[in-house]
Design a protein around this motif. Structure first.
Motif, mmCIF file in Angstrom:
data_model
loop_
_atom_site.group_PDB
_atom_site.id
_atom_site.type_symbol
_atom_site.label_atom_id
_atom_site.label_comp_id
_atom_site.label_asym_id
_atom_site.label_seq_id
_atom_site.Cartn_x
_atom_site.Cartn_y
_atom_site.Cartn_z
ATOM 1 N N GLY A 174 0.813 -1.222 0.000
ATOM 2 C CA GLY A 174 0.000 0.000 0.000
ATOM 3 C C GLY A 174 0.843 1.267 0.000
ATOM 4 N N ARG A 175 2.007 1.220 0.656
ATOM 5 C CA ARG A 175 2.848 2.427 0.727
ATOM 6 C C ARG A 175 3.614 2.681 -0.578
ATOM 7 N NH1 ARG A 175 5.503 3.360 6.635
ATOM 8 N NH2 ARG A 175 3.653 2.844 7.862
ATOM 9 N N LEU A 176 3.737 1.620 -1.400
ATOM 10 C CA LEU A 176 4.474 1.775 -2.665
ATOM 11 C C LEU A 176 3.543 2.064 -3.833
ATOM 12 C CD1 LEU A 176 6.778 0.560 -0.998
ATOM 13 C CD2 LEU A 176 7.198 -1.080 -2.831
ATOM 14 N N TRP A 177 2.261 1.810 -3.602
ATOM 15 C CA TRP A 177 1.305 1.734 -4.709
ATOM 16 C C TRP A 177 1.228 3.021 -5.535
ATOM 17 C CZ3 TRP A 177 -0.214 -2.169 -7.196
ATOM 18 C CH2 TRP A 177 -1.356 -2.148 -7.979
ATOM 19 N N GLN A 178 1.177 4.170 -4.850
ATOM 20 C CA GLN A 178 0.947 5.434 -5.562
ATOM 21 C C GLN A 178 2.211 6.257 -5.770
ATOM 22 O OE1 GLN A 178 -1.933 6.184 -6.765
ATOM 23 N NE2 GLN A 178 -3.476 5.079 -5.594
ATOM 24 N N ARG A 179 3.348 5.756 -5.345
ATOM 25 C CA ARG A 179 4.552 6.602 -5.415
ATOM 26 C C ARG A 179 5.102 6.638 -6.832
ATOM 27 N NH1 ARG A 179 7.113 7.382 0.038
ATOM 28 N NH2 ARG A 179 8.779 8.334 -1.180
ATOM 29 N N ASP A 180 5.746 7.777 -7.163
ATOM 30 C CA ASP A 180 6.328 7.840 -8.508
ATOM 31 C C ASP A 180 7.857 7.886 -8.445
ATOM 32 O OD1 ASP A 180 6.725 10.298 -7.483
ATOM 33 O OD2 ASP A 180 5.392 11.363 -8.866
ATOM 34 N N ASP A 181 8.419 7.463 -7.301
ATOM 35 C CA ASP A 181 9.880 7.540 -7.160
ATOM 36 C C ASP A 181 10.485 6.183 -6.782
ATOM 37 O OD1 ASP A 181 8.756 7.346 -4.656
ATOM 38 O OD2 ASP A 181 10.080 8.815 -3.702
ATOM 39 N N LEU A 182 9.885 5.087 -7.263
ATOM 40 C CA LEU A 182 10.387 3.759 -6.867
ATOM 41 C C LEU A 182 11.752 3.502 -7.503
ATOM 42 C CD1 LEU A 182 7.217 1.468 -7.110
ATOM 43 C CD2 LEU A 182 8.004 2.859 -5.228
ATOM 44 N N PRO A 183 12.770 3.199 -6.695
ATOM 45 C CA PRO A 183 14.098 2.997 -7.265
ATOM 46 C C PRO A 183 14.284 1.605 -7.878
ATOM 47 C CG PRO A 183 14.192 2.886 -4.862
ATOM 48 C CD PRO A 183 12.755 3.165 -5.235
ATOM 49 N N LEU A 184 15.223 1.518 -8.803
ATOM 50 C CA LEU A 184 15.643 0.250 -9.452
ATOM 51 C C LEU A 184 14.457 -0.617 -9.819
ATOM 52 C CD1 LEU A 184 18.851 -0.734 -7.408
ATOM 53 C CD2 LEU A 184 18.719 0.313 -9.674
ATOM 54 N N TRP A 185 14.513 -1.907 -9.393
ATOM 55 C CA TRP A 185 13.489 -2.850 -9.841
ATOM 56 C C TRP A 185 12.236 -2.870 -8.963
ATOM 57 C CZ3 TRP A 185 14.565 -5.928 -5.614
ATOM 58 C CH2 TRP A 185 15.906 -6.024 -5.238
ATOM 59 N N LEU A 186 12.103 -1.928 -8.042
ATOM 60 C CA LEU A 186 10.841 -1.868 -7.284
ATOM 61 C C LEU A 186 9.683 -1.470 -8.193
ATOM 62 C CD1 LEU A 186 11.643 -0.354 -3.780
ATOM 63 C CD2 LEU A 186 11.116 -2.720 -4.387
ATOM 64 N N GLY A 187 9.986 -0.705 -9.260
ATOM 65 C CA GLY A 187 8.953 -0.345 -10.228
ATOM 66 C C GLY A 187 8.433 -1.587 -10.944
ATOM 67 N N ASP A 188 9.345 -2.498 -11.296
ATOM 68 C CA ASP A 188 8.929 -3.752 -11.970
ATOM 69 C C ASP A 188 8.102 -4.613 -11.018
ATOM 70 O OD1 ASP A 188 10.328 -2.962 -14.149
ATOM 71 O OD2 ASP A 188 12.124 -4.137 -13.669
ATOM 72 N N PHE A 189 8.493 -4.606 -9.750
ATOM 73 C CA PHE A 189 7.745 -5.373 -8.749
ATOM 74 C C PHE A 189 6.318 -4.837 -8.642
ATOM 75 C CE2 PHE A 189 6.463 -4.963 -4.207
ATOM 76 C CZ PHE A 189 6.011 -6.260 -4.020
ATOM 77 N N ARG A 190 6.193 -3.511 -8.533
ATOM 78 C CA ARG A 190 4.844 -2.950 -8.439
ATOM 79 C C ARG A 190 4.045 -3.231 -9.715
ATOM 80 N NH1 ARG A 190 4.127 3.306 -7.552
ATOM 81 N NH2 ARG A 190 5.038 3.280 -9.638
ATOM 82 N N ALA A 191 4.716 -3.144 -10.874
ATOM 83 C CA ALA A 191 4.023 -3.433 -12.145
ATOM 84 C C ALA A 191 3.530 -4.877 -12.157
ATOM 85 C CB ALA A 191 4.954 -3.172 -13.321
ATOM 86 N N ALA A 192 4.300 -5.782 -11.540
ATOM 87 C CA ALA A 192 3.887 -7.193 -11.499
ATOM 88 C C ALA A 192 2.611 -7.341 -10.668
ATOM 89 C CB ALA A 192 5.018 -8.049 -10.923
ATOM 90 N N VAL A 193 2.496 -6.546 -9.620
ATOM 91 C CA VAL A 193 1.263 -6.574 -8.810
ATOM 92 C C VAL A 193 0.130 -5.919 -9.593
ATOM 93 C CG1 VAL A 193 0.178 -5.912 -6.620
ATOM 94 C CG2 VAL A 193 2.620 -6.486 -6.674
ATOM 95 N N ALA A 194 0.443 -4.792 -10.231
ATOM 96 C CA ALA A 194 -0.583 -4.041 -10.974
ATOM 97 C C ALA A 194 -1.173 -4.890 -12.097
ATOM 98 C CB ALA A 194 0.012 -2.756 -11.532
ATOM 99 N N ALA A 195 -0.360 -5.785 -12.670
ATOM 100 C CA ALA A 195 -0.828 -6.628 -13.783
ATOM 101 C C ALA A 195 -1.987 -7.522 -13.343
ATOM 102 C CB ALA A 195 0.325 -7.475 -14.310
ATOM 103 N N HIS A 196 -2.161 -7.724 -12.046
ATOM 104 C CA HIS A 196 -3.254 -8.560 -11.552
ATOM 105 C C HIS A 196 -4.390 -7.724 -10.956
ATOM 106 C CE1 HIS A 196 -1.172 -12.287 -12.325
ATOM 107 N NE2 HIS A 196 -0.073 -11.741 -11.836
ATOM 108 N N ASN A 197 -4.313 -6.425 -11.188
ATOM 109 C CA ASN A 197 -5.358 -5.531 -10.688
ATOM 110 C C ASN A 197 -5.893 -4.676 -11.834
ATOM 111 O OD1 ASN A 197 -5.551 -5.566 -7.533
ATOM 112 N ND2 ASN A 197 -3.377 -5.836 -8.016
ATOM 113 N N GLN A 198 -7.002 -4.012 -11.588
ATOM 114 C CA GLN A 198 -7.572 -3.171 -12.632
ATOM 115 C C GLN A 198 -7.393 -1.710 -12.281
ATOM 116 O OE1 GLN A 198 -11.600 -4.316 -13.440
ATOM 117 N NE2 GLN A 198 -10.884 -5.883 -14.881
ATOM 118 N N GLY A 199 -6.837 -0.968 -13.235
ATOM 119 C CA GLY A 199 -6.662 0.471 -13.035
ATOM 120 C C GLY A 199 -5.807 0.754 -11.806
ATOM 121 N N ASP A 200 -6.213 1.781 -11.057
ATOM 122 C CA ASP A 200 -5.416 2.206 -9.901
ATOM 123 C C ASP A 200 -5.735 1.431 -8.635
ATOM 124 O OD1 ASP A 200 -4.040 4.023 -11.263
ATOM 125 O OD2 ASP A 200 -5.212 5.782 -10.617
ATOM 126 N N SER A 201 -6.793 0.611 -8.694
ATOM 127 C CA SER A 201 -7.223 -0.003 -7.428
ATOM 128 C C SER A 201 -6.327 -1.193 -7.072
ATOM 129 C CB SER A 201 -8.683 -0.443 -7.517
ATOM 130 O OG SER A 201 -8.760 -1.616 -8.279
#
Ligand SMILES: C[S@@+](CC[C@H](N)C(=O)[O-])C[C@H]1O[C@@H](n2cnc3c(N)ncnc32)[C@H](O)[C@@H]1O
Length: 280
Positions: free
Chosen positions: A65-92
């Motif tokens: 939840g703390r990483l979900w809306q941030r736009d400053d994720l370093p290195l591969w944390l962005g890929d990790f969040r994208a992997a979670v987002a791929a199983h969700n719809q939109g911003d939720s």
């Protein structure tokens, strides 16, 4: 067996474990040669964060939840969040993958997974979930026996996540013994052994046992979201990485301070990154 991961899915410990697990597998995939992923305490592949269990604890809010809306994720944390987002719809943020799903999403045609889960209901859920795939084998059996049952693997390259619930006092010792057997059977096995940071006395013994276990390399990675002497329970979590691929140490050196400050729950967060065995 009381532990159900659905109460804890997506918490600070899952963020550290799953982001790192994905990265280890990706680094190992730099070579074309096939890979085998072993998950000895697999849980289920998916968790509903709006379900009853996750709703009761709300732990995910201070994790993913703390990483979900941030736009400053370093290195591969962005890929990790994208992997979670791929199983969700939109911003939720509603669904959170378990370790088997994070790796299933990365499998190439030449790779495969061996999963074990002892809880009958969770093992059944896993079997049904992966029934479509002939790259995934699910076993309802004791995860500590996985190295004896499956190592060495034909591929000669394996990543093993050892992630027990730590309900019993001898779990740390059982982990060390299982790691030793794995390394005796296939020395190059890459192992990610997760552990809770609670009892400092037990942990000191555990560190020594890992250092003496005869593994080629063991990197200690820890993230504390509260002072380690706090009595509140899970103050942080750690992973022992056996035979970690390069350049995980350098990457974690950048990531851990960021995670410690973003995931801290009381006072300042802290981290530790050092070698318990082998040359850096
Ligand atoms: C921490 S959870 C796993 C979480 C999962 N690895 C993830 O990261 O998404 C531990 C799991 O181990 C299972 N378990 C407990 N004892 C076991 C054993 N001896 N062998 C295999 N699984 C076991 C529990 O039912 C639980 O689902």
């Amino acid at each position: 067996m009381n532990y159900r991961h659905s109460y804890h899915a997506g918490n600070h410990a899952d963020v550290l474990k799953h982001a790192l697990l994905r990265r280890l597998f990706e680094l190992m995939q730099r070579k074309e040669a096939p890979l085998c992923y072993l998950d000895s305490h697999a849980g289920t592949a998916f968790y509903d964060l709006q379900g009853e269990s996750a709703g009761k604890t709300g732990e995910f809010q201070d994790g993913i939840g703390r990483l979900w809306q941030r736009d400053d994720l370093p290195l591969w944390l962005g890929d990790f969040r994208a992997a979670v987002a791929a199983h969700n719809q939109g911003d939720s943020l509603r669904f959170y993958p378990g370790s088997p799903q994070f790796i299933a999403d990365l499998l190439r045609p030449q790779d495969r997974m061996i999963l074990s889960e002892l809880h009958p209901e969770d093992a059944d859920t896993l079997k049904q979930h992966f029934a479509y795939s002939d790259q995934v084998a699910v076993h309802q059996r004791d995860g500590y026996q996985l190295p004896k049952a499956f190592l060495p693997v034909a591929e000669k390259r394996a990543l093993w996540l050892l992630d027990p619930p730590f309900e019993k006092t001898d779990d740390l010792q059982r982990c060390v013994s299982a790691v030793q057997i794995a390394i005796q059977r296939m020395r190059q096995t890459v192992i990610a052994l997760w552990y809770p940071i609670k009892d400092q006395r037990l942990l000191r013994e555990f560190y020594q046992q890992i250092a003496d276990a005869g593994v080629p390399k063991a990197l200690r990675v820890e993230l504390n979201i509260r002072p380690v002497d706090n009595q509140l329970g899970l103050n942080g979590s750690g992973l022992i990485l056996v035979n970690p691929p390069w350049p995980i140490w350098e990457e974690l050196e950048q990531l851990l301070p960021w995670l410690a400050s973003v995931l801290a729950q009381s006072g300042e967060g802290s981290y530790r990154l050092d070698w318990l065995a082998g040359e850096p």
